[in-house]
Design a protein around this motif. Structure first.
Motif, short mmCIF file in Angstrom:
data_model
loop_
_atom_site.label_atom_id
_atom_site.label_comp_id
_atom_site.label_asym_id
_atom_site.label_seq_id
_atom_site.Cartn_x
_atom_site.Cartn_y
_atom_site.Cartn_z
N UNK A 31 59.58 25.50 37.62
CA UNK A 31 59.16 25.90 36.29
C UNK A 31 58.53 27.18 36.31
N UNK A 32 57.49 27.35 37.36
CA UNK A 32 56.85 28.53 37.78
C UNK A 32 57.73 29.61 37.89
N UNK A 33 58.81 29.45 38.96
CA UNK A 33 59.63 30.41 39.56
C UNK A 33 60.56 30.84 38.42
N UNK A 34 61.39 29.97 37.50
CA UNK A 34 62.21 30.29 36.66
C UNK A 34 62.03 30.88 35.41
N UNK A 35 60.76 30.07 34.72
CA UNK A 35 60.28 30.57 33.49
C UNK A 35 59.09 31.28 33.47
N UNK A 36 57.92 30.86 34.24
CA UNK A 36 56.68 31.68 34.18
C UNK A 36 56.86 33.00 34.83
N UNK A 37 57.10 32.96 36.09
CA UNK A 37 57.03 34.34 36.90
C UNK A 37 58.35 34.94 36.90
N UNK A 38 59.60 34.16 36.47
CA UNK A 38 60.88 34.92 36.38
C UNK A 38 61.24 35.42 37.73
N UNK A 39 60.99 34.84 38.81
CA UNK A 39 61.13 35.36 40.21
C UNK A 39 62.28 35.72 40.45
N UNK A 40 63.41 35.24 39.70
CA UNK A 40 64.98 36.02 39.73
C UNK A 40 65.09 37.30 39.64
N UNK A 41 64.08 37.72 38.78
CA UNK A 41 63.74 39.26 38.27
C UNK A 41 62.94 39.98 38.99
N UNK A 42 61.86 39.31 39.37
CA UNK A 42 60.66 39.96 39.83
C UNK A 42 60.09 39.04 41.15
N UNK A 43 60.71 39.51 42.13
CA UNK A 43 60.50 38.78 43.27
C UNK A 43 59.21 38.86 44.02
N UNK A 44 58.55 40.03 43.94
CA UNK A 44 57.57 40.32 44.51
C UNK A 44 56.06 40.42 43.33
N UNK A 45 54.93 40.17 43.92
CA UNK A 45 53.62 40.39 43.27
C UNK A 45 53.05 41.45 44.08
N UNK A 46 52.54 42.59 43.52
CA UNK A 46 51.88 43.38 44.43
C UNK A 46 50.51 43.84 44.08
N UNK A 47 49.65 44.23 45.00
CA UNK A 47 48.23 44.76 44.81
C UNK A 47 48.26 45.89 45.56
N UNK A 48 47.90 47.04 44.72
CA UNK A 48 47.62 48.44 45.31
C UNK A 48 46.46 48.80 45.16
N UNK A 49 45.63 48.86 46.43
CA UNK A 49 44.16 49.12 46.33
C UNK A 49 43.99 50.68 45.98
N UNK A 50 43.17 51.04 45.21
CA UNK A 50 42.67 52.46 45.25
C UNK A 50 41.20 52.85 45.33
N UNK A 51 40.21 51.67 45.63
CA UNK A 51 38.92 51.84 45.77
C UNK A 51 38.46 50.80 46.81
N UNK A 52 37.43 51.21 47.66
CA UNK A 52 37.10 50.19 48.62
C UNK A 52 35.21 50.28 48.60
N UNK A 53 34.66 49.43 48.27
CA UNK A 53 33.14 49.69 48.05
C UNK A 53 32.35 48.73 48.98
#
Length: 223
Positions: free
Chosen positions: A117-139
């Motif tokens: 259910x998480x992969x098919x309906x909630x996160x739709x991983x067939x279309x969106x395989x990756x979650x990404x985090x692109x850092x811009x600032x480190x303190x």
């Protein structure tokens, strides 16, 4: 009578759609996860690149729900996480963290039905395989880091889930265990609705929290 039949038809279609999300096979990972190369300051020949190792790293989401009348904490985990960190030991302020990638198709909880259910309906991983985090600032970077000490940082960047990207700040602890080995943990709590994510209602789940906690335990090594 016609209205009743139409209403029943709609209800049956909704039930069928929910059931399908629990039964449909999930998409397999497209291949081994790899890190996007981190950029380093031009001319910085002393910078060392640390690469997150799947052996020793784990990404998690944690969310509370009421299942069959009882409170439950759901934890989804994967070691399919990749990223790089560039550190110049002579100028720690120039530290850069590259894009962190997580293969959402590989998240697992304690229920295979929930996983589908998480992969098919909630996160739709067939279309969106990756979650990404692109850092811009480190303190909070230390001026003169020492091997064996733990440091508290904040890393702000863009978290992309499906096709929505929003700013998030992670609280990060990092420990240089040696010249070639870093360990640490990053945590943040988000409202998943901010990313356009909704959780389907099903009879045996009475309530799901509006917030989800994101965690990353990481091991990064430099050759």
């Amino acid at each position: 009578m016609k209205r009743l039949v139409a209403l029943l038809s709609v209800v049956m279609l909704l039930i069928a759609a929910v059931a399908y999300s629990y039964l449909k096979p999930t998409a397999a990972p497209s291949g081994p996860i790899t890190a996007d190369p981190v950029s380093t300051p031009s001319g910085d020949t002393d910078a060392r690149v640390f690469t997150i190792s799947q052996d020793g790293s784990q990404a998690r989401f944690i969310i509370d729900e009421v299942l069959n009348g009882s409170p439950k904490t759901v934890v989804g985990t994967t070691n399919q996480v990749a990223g790089q960190i560039s550190i110049d030991p002579n100028d720690v302020s120039s530290t850069r963290v590259g894009t962190i990638r997580i293969n959402a198709r590989t998240f697992q909880t304690d229920s295979s039905q929930r996983d589908r259910a998480i992969q098919n309906r909630i996160l739709e991983t067939s279309s969106y395989e990756f979650i990404t985090f692109t850092p811009r600032e480190i303190t909070g970077l230390p001026g003169d880091p020492a091997i064996g000490r733990t440091y508290n940082l904040k890393v702000t960047g863009d978290l992309k889930i499906k096709d929505v990207s929003r700013e998030v700040t992670f609280d990060v602890t990092v420990k240089p265990e040696s010249q070639s080995r870093l360990t640490g943990k990053a945590t943040a709590t988000i409202k998943y609705a901010d990313w356009g994510i909704s959780i389907p209602q099903v009879p045996f789940v009475a309530n799901v929290s509006d917030e989800v906690r994101l965690e990353l335990d990481f091991l990064a090594v430099s050759s």
